[in-house]
Scaffold this motif. Structure first.
Motif, short mmCIF file in Angstrom:
data_model
loop_
_atom_site.label_atom_id
_atom_site.label_comp_id
_atom_site.label_asym_id
_atom_site.label_seq_id
_atom_site.Cartn_x
_atom_site.Cartn_y
_atom_site.Cartn_z
N HIS A 195 0.82 -1.21 0.00
CA HIS A 195 0.00 0.00 0.00
C HIS A 195 0.85 1.26 0.00
CE1 HIS A 195 -3.57 -2.40 0.63
NE2 HIS A 195 -2.97 -3.00 1.64
N CYS A 196 2.04 1.18 0.56
CA CYS A 196 2.89 2.36 0.72
C CYS A 196 3.81 2.61 -0.47
CB CYS A 196 3.74 2.23 1.99
SG CYS A 196 2.78 2.28 3.50
N LEU A 197 3.90 1.68 -1.38
CA LEU A 197 4.78 1.86 -2.54
C LEU A 197 4.47 3.15 -3.30
CD1 LEU A 197 5.04 -1.73 -4.03
CD2 LEU A 197 6.90 -0.35 -3.12
N GLU A 198 3.20 3.48 -3.41
CA GLU A 198 2.80 4.64 -4.21
C GLU A 198 2.95 5.97 -3.47
OE1 GLU A 198 -1.89 3.94 -3.27
OE2 GLU A 198 -0.75 2.60 -4.55
N PHE A 199 3.21 5.92 -2.18
CA PHE A 199 3.33 7.16 -1.40
C PHE A 199 4.69 7.80 -1.59
CE2 PHE A 199 0.43 5.27 2.14
CZ PHE A 199 -0.66 5.35 1.30
N ASP A 200 4.72 9.10 -1.61
CA ASP A 200 5.96 9.84 -1.60
C ASP A 200 6.44 9.94 -0.15
OD1 ASP A 200 7.13 12.90 -1.24
OD2 ASP A 200 7.82 11.88 -3.07
N TYR A 201 7.71 9.61 0.09
CA TYR A 201 8.23 9.58 1.45
C TYR A 201 8.12 10.93 2.15
CZ TYR A 201 11.46 9.35 5.36
OH TYR A 201 12.01 9.45 6.61
N GLU A 202 8.52 12.00 1.50
CA GLU A 202 8.51 13.33 2.13
C GLU A 202 7.08 13.76 2.49
OE1 GLU A 202 11.06 15.18 3.19
OE2 GLU A 202 12.37 13.54 2.55
N ILE A 203 6.16 13.50 1.61
CA ILE A 203 4.76 13.86 1.88
C ILE A 203 4.22 13.04 3.04
CG2 ILE A 203 2.41 13.82 0.96
CD1 ILE A 203 3.64 14.49 -1.79
N ALA A 204 4.52 11.73 3.04
CA ALA A 204 4.06 10.86 4.13
C ALA A 204 4.71 11.28 5.46
CB ALA A 204 4.39 9.41 3.82
N PHE A 205 5.99 11.60 5.43
CA PHE A 205 6.69 12.03 6.65
C PHE A 205 6.07 13.31 7.20
CE2 PHE A 205 10.21 14.44 8.63
CZ PHE A 205 10.47 13.59 9.70
N ASN A 206 5.83 14.27 6.33
CA ASN A 206 5.21 15.53 6.76
C ASN A 206 3.79 15.31 7.27
OD1 ASN A 206 7.47 17.11 6.24
ND2 ASN A 206 6.89 17.40 4.11
N SER A 207 3.08 14.39 6.65
CA SER A 207 1.74 14.06 7.10
C SER A 207 1.76 13.48 8.51
CB SER A 207 1.10 13.06 6.13
OG SER A 207 -0.12 12.62 6.62
N ILE A 208 2.72 12.60 8.77
CA ILE A 208 2.85 12.00 10.10
C ILE A 208 3.22 13.07 11.12
CG2 ILE A 208 4.25 10.42 11.51
CD1 ILE A 208 4.33 8.59 9.03
N LYS A 209 4.14 13.95 10.78
CA LYS A 209 4.51 15.03 11.71
C LYS A 209 3.30 15.90 12.05
CE LYS A 209 7.89 17.20 9.80
NZ LYS A 209 9.06 17.98 9.42
N GLU A 210 2.51 16.22 11.05
CA GLU A 210 1.30 17.02 11.27
C GLU A 210 0.31 16.26 12.15
OE1 GLU A 210 -1.13 20.31 11.07
OE2 GLU A 210 0.91 20.12 10.29
N HIS A 211 0.16 14.98 11.90
CA HIS A 211 -0.74 14.15 12.70
C HIS A 211 -0.28 14.10 14.15
CE1 HIS A 211 -3.69 10.97 13.38
NE2 HIS A 211 -2.79 10.46 14.19
N ILE A 212 1.02 13.98 14.38
CA ILE A 212 1.57 13.93 15.73
C ILE A 212 1.23 15.20 16.50
CG2 ILE A 212 3.76 13.99 17.02
CD1 ILE A 212 4.85 11.99 14.90
N ARG A 213 1.27 16.34 15.82
CA ARG A 213 0.95 17.61 16.47
C ARG A 213 -0.52 17.69 16.89
NH1 ARG A 213 5.00 19.80 12.95
NH2 ARG A 213 3.60 20.05 11.21
N LYS A 214 -1.39 16.95 16.19
CA LYS A 214 -2.83 17.12 16.40
C LYS A 214 -3.51 15.98 17.15
CE LYS A 214 -3.55 19.86 12.24
NZ LYS A 214 -4.26 19.93 10.96
N SER A 215 -2.92 14.79 17.16
CA SER A 215 -3.66 13.64 17.66
C SER A 215 -2.87 12.82 18.69
CB SER A 215 -4.04 12.72 16.50
OG SER A 215 -4.72 11.59 16.99
N PRO A 216 -3.56 12.36 19.74
CA PRO A 216 -2.90 11.49 20.71
C PRO A 216 -2.86 10.03 20.25
CG PRO A 216 -5.12 11.93 21.43
CD PRO A 216 -4.89 12.74 20.17
N TYR A 217 -3.44 9.74 19.07
CA TYR A 217 -3.52 8.38 18.55
C TYR A 217 -2.64 8.22 17.32
CZ TYR A 217 -7.61 8.65 21.50
OH TYR A 217 -8.44 8.86 22.56
N PRO A 218 -2.08 7.04 17.11
CA PRO A 218 -1.23 6.84 15.93
C PRO A 218 -2.03 6.98 14.64
CG PRO A 218 -1.44 4.79 17.18
CD PRO A 218 -2.18 5.85 17.93
N PRO A 219 -1.38 7.46 13.59
CA PRO A 219 -2.09 7.60 12.31
C PRO A 219 -2.29 6.24 11.65
CG PRO A 219 0.20 8.16 12.02
CD PRO A 219 0.00 7.91 13.49
#
Length: 85
Positions: free
Chosen positions: A33-57
Protein backbone atom coordinates in the motif's frame (compact mmCIF):
# COMPACT_ATOMS: atom_id res chain seq x y z
CA UNK A 1 8.47 4.82 -1.09
CA UNK A 2 10.80 1.91 -0.48
CA UNK A 3 10.78 -0.52 2.44
CA UNK A 4 13.59 1.26 4.36
CA UNK A 5 11.70 4.57 4.19
CA UNK A 6 8.48 2.90 5.32
CA UNK A 7 10.31 1.36 8.28
CA UNK A 8 11.65 4.81 9.24
CA UNK A 9 8.07 6.08 9.35
CA UNK A 10 6.93 3.11 11.44
CA UNK A 11 9.80 3.64 13.87
CA UNK A 12 8.86 7.31 14.23
CA UNK A 13 5.24 6.36 14.95
CA UNK A 14 6.35 3.70 17.41
CA UNK A 15 8.56 6.16 19.31
CA UNK A 16 5.87 8.82 19.59
CA UNK A 17 3.01 6.40 20.30
CA UNK A 18 4.43 3.69 22.61
CA UNK A 19 1.39 1.36 22.38
CA UNK A 20 1.99 1.12 18.60
CA UNK A 21 4.29 -1.84 17.89
CA UNK A 22 5.85 -2.80 14.59
CA UNK A 23 5.20 -6.42 13.73
CA UNK A 24 6.62 -8.24 10.77
CA UNK A 25 3.18 -9.05 9.35
CA UNK A 26 2.20 -5.36 9.56
CA UNK A 27 5.26 -4.35 7.55
CA UNK A 28 4.54 -6.95 4.86
CA UNK A 29 0.84 -6.10 4.74
CA UNK A 30 1.29 -2.36 4.39
CA UNK A 31 4.35 -2.32 2.16
CA UNK A 32 2.28 -2.88 -0.99
CA UNK A 33 0.00 0.00 0.00
CA UNK A 34 2.89 2.36 0.72
CA UNK A 35 4.78 1.86 -2.54
CA UNK A 36 2.80 4.64 -4.21
CA UNK A 37 3.33 7.16 -1.40
CA UNK A 38 5.96 9.84 -1.60
CA UNK A 39 8.23 9.58 1.45
CA UNK A 40 8.51 13.33 2.13
CA UNK A 41 4.76 13.86 1.88
CA UNK A 42 4.06 10.86 4.13
CA UNK A 43 6.69 12.03 6.65
CA UNK A 44 5.21 15.53 6.76
CA UNK A 45 1.74 14.06 7.10
CA UNK A 46 2.85 12.00 10.10
CA UNK A 47 4.51 15.03 11.71
CA UNK A 48 1.30 17.02 11.27
CA UNK A 49 -0.74 14.15 12.70
CA UNK A 50 1.57 13.93 15.73
CA UNK A 51 0.95 17.61 16.47
CA UNK A 52 -2.83 17.12 16.40
CA UNK A 53 -3.66 13.64 17.66
CA UNK A 54 -2.90 11.49 20.71
CA UNK A 55 -3.52 8.38 18.55
CA UNK A 56 -1.23 6.84 15.93
CA UNK A 57 -2.09 7.60 12.31
CA UNK A 58 -3.57 4.91 10.13
CA UNK A 59 -2.01 4.03 6.80
CA UNK A 60 -5.14 5.28 5.10
CA UNK A 61 -4.68 8.65 6.82
CA UNK A 62 -1.12 8.89 5.56
CA UNK A 63 -2.21 7.83 2.07
CA UNK A 64 -5.08 10.28 2.06
CA UNK A 65 -2.71 13.11 2.94
CA UNK A 66 -0.39 12.09 0.14
CA UNK A 67 -3.32 12.09 -2.29
CA UNK A 68 -4.41 15.49 -0.99
CA UNK A 69 -1.08 16.98 -2.05
CA UNK A 70 -1.90 15.96 -5.63
CA UNK A 71 -5.41 17.38 -5.23
CA UNK A 72 -4.02 20.74 -4.17
CA UNK A 73 -2.03 20.95 -7.43
CA UNK A 74 -5.20 20.18 -9.38
CA UNK A 75 -7.09 22.81 -7.40
CA UNK A 76 -4.49 25.47 -8.21
CA UNK A 77 -4.71 24.63 -11.91
CA UNK A 78 -8.51 24.86 -11.75
CA UNK A 79 -8.41 28.27 -10.06
CA UNK A 80 -5.94 29.56 -12.66
CA UNK A 81 -8.09 28.22 -15.51
CA UNK A 82 -11.17 29.85 -13.95
CA UNK A 83 -9.49 33.27 -14.02
CA UNK A 84 -8.57 32.89 -17.69
CA UNK A 85 -12.19 32.62 -18.88
Amino acid sequence: MNKAEMLKLFVLIERVYPPFRIKNEIVHHYFDHCLEFDYEIAFNSIKEHIRKSPYPPSISHIGCSAEMADCRNWEQEYVLADHVC
